[in-house]
Design a protein around this motif. Structure first.
Motif, PDB file in Angstrom:
ATOM      1  N   ALA A  92      -5.749   3.236   4.332  1.00  0.00           N
ATOM      2  CA  ALA A  92      -5.237   2.436   3.221  1.00  0.00           C
ATOM      3  C   ALA A  92      -4.957   3.325   2.009  1.00  0.00           C
ATOM      4  O   ALA A  92      -3.932   3.159   1.340  1.00  0.00           O
ATOM      5  N   LYS A 100      -5.591   0.174  -3.489  1.00  0.00           N
ATOM      6  CA  LYS A 100      -5.538  -0.976  -2.578  1.00  0.00           C
ATOM      7  C   LYS A 100      -6.569  -0.917  -1.456  1.00  0.00           C
ATOM      8  O   LYS A 100      -6.548  -1.766  -0.557  1.00  0.00           O
ATOM      9  N   ARG A 104      -6.824  -4.592   0.416  1.00  0.00           N
ATOM     10  CA  ARG A 104      -6.305  -4.743   1.785  1.00  0.00           C
ATOM     11  C   ARG A 104      -7.371  -5.337   2.698  1.00  0.00           C
ATOM     12  O   ARG A 104      -7.083  -6.190   3.546  1.00  0.00           O
TER      13      ARG A 104
END
Length: 193
Positions: A92, A100, A104
Motif C-alpha cells: 500500500a 493510505k 486501505r
C-alpha cells in the motif's frame, strides 16, 4: 553528571500529574468509547487499532489483549491491529502512498458498525487521519487517542480521548494505560470476567 534520583523523581512527578489530569479529561469520552465497543462486539463487529511508531506498538498490544485475553481466559473479542501485515503495508505504501496504508485496510476489513481507533500523540498523522475519515464515511465509529491539542482530530474523531500533555512519553504512557482500562472494562461489560 546527571542526578539520577532527581531525574527519576521529576519523571514520576510529571507522570502522576499527567495521570491525574488524564483521568479528568477522558472520563466522558472513555464511557462513550466503551459503549461503542460494546455495541460493536455484541453485533458481531470488530475493533480496528492503528498508529505509527510507539502508537503502532500500542495498537498491536491492545488488539492482542482483546483477541487473546486480558484478565483471564474467556471468549475472544474481535480486534486487530492494522500495523502488523508488512506485505500489505509495504504494498500500500509503494502503490498507493504511505498516507493510505491504514485507510486501505479500513476499506478492506471494516464494516458499518465496527470501531476504528486511531492512536496518534500529535493528532496530525496523515495516515491515521485518512483512515478515520474513511471509517467515518463507511459508517464505522471513528475514535482516537491523542494528546496536547489533538491536532486535526477534533470534529473528526468521536469519541476522542485527549491526554492533556505535550510530552510524547507521558502521552504514550497514558494511551497504553487508558487502552488497557478499555480492555478490562469491555470484558466486564460483555460479562466475560
Amino acid at each position: 553528571m546527571t542526578d539520577i534520583d532527581a531525574f527519576l523523581k521529576a519523571e514520576f512527578d510529571e507522570h502522576l500529574s499527567v495521570a491525574a489530569a488524564t483521568l479528568a479529561a477522558v472520563r466522558a469520552p472513555f464511557a462513550r468509547l466503551l459503549d461503542a465497543c460494546e455495541i460493536c462486539i455484541r453485533a458481531s463487529g470488530k475493533i480496528l487499532f492503528f498508529g505509527n511508531g510507539g502508537s503502532a506498538g500500542d495498537a498491536q498490544h491492545l488488539a492482542t489483549e482483546l483477541a487473546v485475553r486480558y484478565v483471564k481466559d474467556r471468549a475472544p473479542i474481535a480486534a486487530l491491529a492494522l500495523t502488523t501485515d508488512t506485505s500489505l503495508i509495504t504494498a500500500a505504501g509503494n502503490d498507493l502512498g504511505f498516507d493510505k496504508i491504514f485507510a486501505r485496510q479500513v476499506e478492506a476489513l471494516g464494516r458499518p458498525g465496527d470501531v476504528a481507533i486511531g492512536i496518534t500523540t500529535s493528532g496530525r498523522s496523515p495516515n491515521v487521519i485518512l483512515a478515520l475519515e474513511t471509517a467515518r464515511r463507511m459508517g464505522m465509529t471513528a475514535a482516537a487517542l491523542s494528546g496536547g491539542m489533538a491536532g486535526k482530530l477534533p470534529g473528526l474523531a468521536d469519541p476522542l480521548l485527549v491526554v492533556p500533555s505535550t510530552t510524547t512519553a507521558r502521552i504514550q504512557e497514558m494511551h497504553i494505560a487508558v487502552g488497557q482500562m478499555l480492555c478490562g472494562a469491555l470484558e466486564r461489560r460483555l460479562g466475560l470476567v
